[in-house]
Enzyme design. Structure first.
Site, PDB file in Angstrom:
ATOM      1  N   CYS B  87       0.839  -1.205   0.000  1.00 30.30           N
ATOM      2  CA  CYS B  87       0.000   0.000   0.000  1.00 30.30           C
ATOM      3  C   CYS B  87       0.874   1.256   0.000  1.00 30.30           C
ATOM      4  O   CYS B  87       1.569   1.514  -0.969  1.00 30.30           O
ATOM      5  CB  CYS B  87      -0.962  -0.061   1.189  1.00 30.30           C
ATOM      6  SG  CYS B  87      -2.335   1.086   1.033  1.00 30.30           S
ATOM      7  N   HIS B 195      -3.444  -5.604   1.046  1.00 31.62           N
ATOM      8  CA  HIS B 195      -2.795  -5.813   2.343  1.00 31.62           C
ATOM      9  C   HIS B 195      -2.763  -7.291   2.731  1.00 31.62           C
ATOM     10  O   HIS B 195      -3.646  -7.747   3.466  1.00 31.62           O
ATOM     11  CB  HIS B 195      -3.570  -5.063   3.432  1.00 31.62           C
ATOM     12  CG  HIS B 195      -3.400  -3.583   3.386  1.00 31.62           C
ATOM     13  ND1 HIS B 195      -2.409  -2.928   4.086  1.00 31.62           N
ATOM     14  CD2 HIS B 195      -4.088  -2.625   2.726  1.00 31.62           C
ATOM     15  CE1 HIS B 195      -2.497  -1.627   3.870  1.00 31.62           C
ATOM     16  NE2 HIS B 195      -3.499  -1.411   3.049  1.00 31.62           N
ATOM     17  N   GLU B 197      -0.999  -8.638   4.945  1.00 30.42           N
ATOM     18  CA  GLU B 197      -0.832  -8.777   6.406  1.00 30.42           C
ATOM     19  C   GLU B 197      -2.174  -8.727   7.126  1.00 30.42           C
ATOM     20  O   GLU B 197      -2.272  -9.123   8.283  1.00 30.42           O
ATOM     21  CB  GLU B 197       0.135  -7.708   6.935  1.00 30.42           C
ATOM     22  CG  GLU B 197      -0.456  -6.333   7.184  1.00 30.42           C
ATOM     23  CD  GLU B 197      -0.678  -5.509   5.921  1.00 30.42           C
ATOM     24  OE1 GLU B 197      -0.593  -6.069   4.808  1.00 30.42           O
ATOM     25  OE2 GLU B 197      -0.968  -4.302   6.059  1.00 30.42           O
TER      26      GLU B 197
END
Lengths: 86, 225
Positions: B87, B195, B197
């Site tokens: 990002c 994302h 994560e």
């Protein structure tokens, strides 16, 4: 010497400008007709101390290339004028 | 020894703890690296996380790339070390010239916060080596300026060199060619807007990000040898 500097940045030709096209699409709904090719940029104004205009211009070009614009997507135009003495 | 991943923290980053948590969940070791330090403290891999580094002033990533830690990240990447920008981290890596192209405001000027489906286009990168080509992964996006753009020559080069790492199955933000992530020539630097994560546990709605970060951990473990 002190110089007035104005830098304008805008999306390079051929690079899509989502902000410009969104504004352009909204114009007819607001009653504005006949407006085309909207491109949105930024304007920077600042002062530079340099020995002469050429030196001031060279410094601003460097700042533009390395920081104020992303050369991948943006062009800039630079205007340098001697600051009026107070 | 588990691979040690350094997660860079700029003023305004906000996904560093998610990244640290995901790496640890996957069996790696993670630590936060302060942007003002010029050392990576011997880590085996680097994540440049999401957020709004330096408030995204001027352009996202424009100021962050001058942080002392970025000199170290560039040197690490030049030596083949694995680096992943997520990002805002992707935006930082493009601004730093470590990845081609740039990220503009989303088409229609919409801020996106939703799940997206990505297709793995190549397994030859530090972020996809443990995945399958063509795999479709559900990973959230959360950005305003994630609309990938580049000139025609760059796009042709990315395609010819198989450097589009992931594409959106449905182009959510107007990106050129549906590009969600790209890699550098050495394939050890990858940037992507989604994302992974935030998708490493079924509790979060998807664990499809896990194979991506596992790829990074494996690449980092190899780099550490």
């Amino acid at each position: 010497m002190r110089f007035d500097v104005q830098v304008e940045t805008r999306p390079r030709a051929g690079i899509a400008d989502p902000e410009g096209s969104t504004i352009e699409r909204s114009l007819p709904a607001l009653g504005f007709e006949g407006i085309q090719d909207v491109r949105v940029g930024k304007s920077f104004r600042f002062h530079v101390e340099a020995d002469d205009e050429a030196a001031a211009h060279a410094l601003v070009e460097d700042v533009c290339a390395r920081f104020l614009t992303n050369p991948v997507i943006e062009d800039s135009s630079i205007t340098v004028t001697e600051a009026s003495t107070v | 020894m588990p691979a040690r991943i350094g997660v860079v923290l700029f003023p305004g980053s906000n996904c560093e703890h998610d990244a640290v948590e995901a790496v640890r969940t996957l069996g790696g070791d993670a630590e936060v690296l302060w942007h003002g330090d010029d050392s990576l403290k011997g880590v085996d891999g680097v994540i440049v996380p999401g957020g709004f580094a330096h408030g995204d002033y001027l352009r996202p990533g424009a100021i962050a790339r001058f942080s002392p830690v970025m000199q170290a990240v560039q040197a690490f990447a030049a030596d083949g070390g694995p680096v992943v920008g997520i990002c805002n981290g992707f935006q930082v890596l493009t601004e730093a010239g470590m990845l081609p192209g740039a990220l503009q405001k989303n088409a229609g000027l919409k801020f996106l916060c939703r799940m997206a489906t990505l297709r793995v286009e190549t397994t030859d990168s530090v972020l996809t080596s443990a995945t399958d080509e063509g795999a479709e992964l559900r990973v959230p996006v959360n950005h305003f300026e994630g609309n990938y753009t580049c000139d025609d020559e760059t796009l042709a080069m990315l395609r010819a060199e198989d450097r589009v790492v992931v594409r959106y199955v449905e182009n959510v933000n107007g990106s050129v060619d549906g590009i969600a992530g790209v890699c550098n020539e050495g394939r050890n630097v990858v940037g992507l807007m989604p994302h992974p994560e935030r998708a490493c546990d079924d509790l979060l709605g998807s664990s499809d990000g896990a194979p991506l970060l596992r790829s990074l951990l494996e690449s980092a473990a190899k780099a550490a040898v």
